[in-house]
Design a protein around this motif. Structure first.
Motif, mmCIF file in Angstrom:
data_model
loop_
_atom_site.group_PDB
_atom_site.id
_atom_site.type_symbol
_atom_site.label_atom_id
_atom_site.label_comp_id
_atom_site.label_asym_id
_atom_site.label_seq_id
_atom_site.Cartn_x
_atom_site.Cartn_y
_atom_site.Cartn_z
ATOM 1 N N VAL A 20 0.176 -1.350 -0.582
ATOM 2 C CA VAL A 20 -0.282 0.015 0.113
ATOM 3 C C VAL A 20 0.771 1.256 0.187
ATOM 4 O O VAL A 20 2.156 1.506 0.517
ATOM 5 C CB VAL A 20 -1.263 0.224 0.916
ATOM 6 N N GLY A 21 0.556 2.346 -0.452
ATOM 7 C CA GLY A 21 1.501 3.565 -0.392
ATOM 8 C C GLY A 21 2.475 3.809 -1.152
ATOM 9 O O GLY A 21 3.178 2.960 -2.093
ATOM 10 N N VAL A 46 2.187 1.124 -10.690
ATOM 11 C CA VAL A 46 0.917 1.721 -9.860
ATOM 12 C C VAL A 46 0.536 3.218 -9.045
ATOM 13 O O VAL A 46 -0.273 3.594 -8.658
ATOM 14 C CB VAL A 46 0.944 -0.040 -9.339
ATOM 15 N N HIS A 47 1.525 3.308 -8.435
ATOM 16 C CA HIS A 47 2.063 3.846 -7.288
ATOM 17 C C HIS A 47 1.754 5.571 -8.165
ATOM 18 O O HIS A 47 1.173 6.008 -7.918
ATOM 19 C CB HIS A 47 3.534 3.907 -6.843
ATOM 20 N N THR A 48 2.143 5.811 -9.544
ATOM 21 C CA THR A 48 1.706 7.056 -10.067
ATOM 22 C C THR A 48 0.724 7.268 -10.712
ATOM 23 O O THR A 48 0.352 8.211 -10.627
ATOM 24 C CB THR A 48 2.902 6.334 -11.428
ATOM 25 N N VAL A 49 -0.037 6.077 -10.859
ATOM 26 C CA VAL A 49 -1.618 6.548 -10.958
ATOM 27 C C VAL A 49 -2.480 6.675 -10.068
ATOM 28 O O VAL A 49 -3.232 7.805 -10.329
ATOM 29 C CB VAL A 49 -1.982 5.742 -11.828
ATOM 30 N N GLY A 50 -1.720 6.037 -8.682
ATOM 31 C CA GLY A 50 -3.109 6.634 -7.727
ATOM 32 C C GLY A 50 -2.735 7.110 -6.181
ATOM 33 O O GLY A 50 -3.189 7.182 -5.962
ATOM 34 N N ARG A 108 -2.527 0.684 -4.360
ATOM 35 C CA ARG A 108 -2.146 -0.512 -3.535
ATOM 36 C C ARG A 108 -2.094 -1.799 -4.374
ATOM 37 O O ARG A 108 -2.806 -1.827 -5.744
ATOM 38 C CB ARG A 108 -2.871 -0.847 -2.018
ATOM 39 N N LEU A 109 -1.793 -3.099 -4.263
ATOM 40 C CA LEU A 109 -1.361 -4.076 -5.398
ATOM 41 C C LEU A 109 -1.780 -5.378 -4.315
ATOM 42 O O LEU A 109 -1.066 -5.990 -3.360
ATOM 43 C CB LEU A 109 0.289 -4.464 -5.591
ATOM 44 N N LEU A 110 -3.051 -5.953 -4.859
ATOM 45 C CA LEU A 110 -3.376 -6.558 -3.480
ATOM 46 C C LEU A 110 -3.446 -8.422 -4.033
ATOM 47 O O LEU A 110 -3.122 -8.364 -5.864
ATOM 48 C CB LEU A 110 -5.007 -6.694 -4.130
ATOM 49 N N GLU A 111 -2.787 -9.100 -3.575
ATOM 50 C CA GLU A 111 -2.097 -10.641 -3.813
ATOM 51 C C GLU A 111 -3.480 -11.500 -3.082
ATOM 52 O O GLU A 111 -2.867 -11.489 -2.233
ATOM 53 C CB GLU A 111 -0.652 -10.909 -4.294
ATOM 54 N N ALA A 123 -5.106 -1.953 -6.472
ATOM 55 C CA ALA A 123 -6.092 -0.826 -7.101
ATOM 56 C C ALA A 123 -5.931 0.375 -6.574
ATOM 57 O O ALA A 123 -4.844 0.506 -6.005
ATOM 58 C CB ALA A 123 -6.833 -1.912 -5.663
ATOM 59 N N VAL A 124 -6.086 1.233 -7.344
ATOM 60 C CA VAL A 124 -5.964 2.467 -7.624
ATOM 61 C C VAL A 124 -7.209 2.847 -7.834
ATOM 62 O O VAL A 124 -8.239 2.811 -8.445
ATOM 63 C CB VAL A 124 -4.930 3.056 -8.449
#
Length: 464
Positions: free
Chosen positions: A188-189, A200-204, A212-215, A283-284
């Motif tokens: 997260v974050g 992922v960080h850039t977009v969100g 966050r990246l969920l797995e 998730a963003v």
């Protein structure tokens, strides 16, 4: 273990031993030939009931009782195998048994179940409780799990972003995994930067709800490895290249890829398939603030390829790039990604067909066969390498938004292909995740695309 249900809704099916009235599903030919019960046939003819597709007629009995019902299948029932979904809206409350020779028990039950869906979380009026008896010979447990998977996808897409942002999507993801004993993790974050998920960080990063990246991991090592990746853009303003109000209205559905892979994962885990399952959801929320990413920025991806931002509204492929690169580092036997990625896909195939892209001819054949068998339509589009030149940028390895506006679904797929280099069997679905006009088996709103067919393909893989 009971099947996971994201929201509380009554089962569309009757309890064992329930007394049920009969619905005779008939074609116009059966009315003309007089093959029905004599009393029902006489009532049908007096009422002008012809067996037209979707028509329903209640047949009176003694006093105020209903003796049975007639339901029209039309002249070609095979063209609408889920037309029985209309019955949940047309029949009075109670338990019913559908008798038909034209539909299989599975088609009758699945169609009725799909049509029973309603998203009423924010409505005060109550739905009537119409239930159907699942006919002998049908796999009731498998029908229930397919409905649960589809309903999960629909519910997640239909929920507005104020209650389905990145944090809430993580909560739903965790609840699903925990129900089936899966291992669930989240990055997260700013930890996304530390763990090398820069896109992922850039977009969100501009959202108040951290990206966050969920797995999720489930199953046994040594079984066929299946990885599902879903685009989880919980709302897409377009970023600094802001969308118009009309185009922004449905952007709560931009996490439809995540919703669909979660619905598919539910089916796989509930069936206990012998697979080693991995589910990845970036998730963003693509928002606007002082730290939003800009047109002209260049970022390095997890894979090391640099990407020039030529349109901040082409954000989905950015988060998928990092997620796919991560999945590809330990190549699965099958890698599936699903995303509400391009308007070009809708221009090409409309809102009802799920376009897919793959270089694996064997997989494509299996998908086409499963789509036909499950009445879960999809259509293959080409990964035409002649357009690969269009995703190159002058100042970086790639552009996220080729100029010219042509073949947009293909160039988006080719962009993603750059991040899948080790996995041999990969398929990308560019889905709409929304129904634009009521169907017998689906109301207007969020929808599951291709996941019943994918479930069959994966079930067959697991059985080998």
């Amino acid at each position: 273990m009971t099947t996971f249900h994201y929201t509380d809704r009554p089962s569309p099916f009757s309890a064992a031993g329930a007394a049920a009235k009969i619905v005779y599903a008939v074609t116009p030919a059966e009315i003309e030939q007089g093959t029905l019960d004599a009393r029902a046939l006489a009532w049908a003819k007096s009422a002008g009931f012809t067996g037209e597709a979707g028509a329903c007629l209640l047949v009176p009995g003694e006093g105020d009782e209903i003796a049975c019902a007639l339901f029209g299948l039309g002249a070609n029932p095979s063209e609408a195998p889920f037309i029985g979904g209309k019955l949940s809206k047309l029949l009075p409350a109670g338990d019913w048994q559908l008798k038909t020779g034209a539909l299989t028990p599975e088609q009758a039950a699945l169609g009725f179940g799909l049509g029973s869906y309603g998203f009423s979380r924010y409505k005060s009026d109550k739905r009537k409780d119409v239930r159907l008896t699942i006919a002998a010979g049908a796999d009731a447990a498998d029908i229930e799990r397919q409905l649960a998977g589809v309903f999960l996808a629909r519910d997640l897409v239909n929920t507005p972003t104020n209650e389905m942002g990145p944090a809430e999507l993580e909560a739903a993801f965790r609840a699903l995994g925990e129900h089936y004993g899966a291992t669930v993790t989240a990055i997260v974050g700013d930890d996304l930067i530390k763990e090398n998920f820069p896109l992922v960080h850039t977009v969100g990063r501009a959202s108040v709800s951290a990206p966050r990246l969920l797995e999720m991991r489930w199953g046994q090592k040594g079984d066929p490895r299946i990885t599902l990746v879903g685009k989880g853009v919980c709302f897409d303003t377009g970023g600094l290249d802001i969308k118009g109000a009309g185009n922004m209205a449905l952007m709560k559905k931009d996490m439809g890829g995540a919703a669909n892979v979660m619905g598919l994962a539910l089916m796989i885990m509930d069936a206990g398939l012998k697979v080693d399952l991995q589910v990845i959801v970036p998730a963003v929320e693509n928002s606007i603030s002082g730290n939003a990413f800009r047109p002209g920025d260049i970022y390095r991806s997890r894979k090391g390829l640099t990407v020039q931002i030529d349109n901040t509204d082409a954000e989905g492929r950015l988060i998928l790039a990092d997620a796919l690169a991560y999945a590809d580092e330990n190549p699965p036997e099958l890698l599936v990604d699903m995303a509400t990625l391009t308007g070009a896909a809708r221009v090409a195939l409309g809102a009802e067909l799920a376009p897919y892209f793959t270089d694996d001819e064997t997989l494509s054949s299996r998908l086409a066969e499963a789509a036909k068998a499950e009445t879960d339509p999809m259509w293959r589009l080409p990964l035409w390498m002649g357009y690969d030149k269009d995703i190159r940028a002058r100042a970086a390895d790639l552009t996220n938004s080729p100029s010219g506006g042509m073949a947009g679904a293909i160039t988006a797929a080719l962009f993603l292909k750059r991040f899948v280099t080790a996995t041999k069997s990969w398929v990308h679905f560019d889905i709409y995740a929304w129904v634009t006009a009521d169907k017998p088996h689906a109301p207007v709103g969020g929808e599951a695309f291709a996941i019943r067919a994918l479930y069959k393909v994966i079930r067959d893989m697991a059985a080998k």
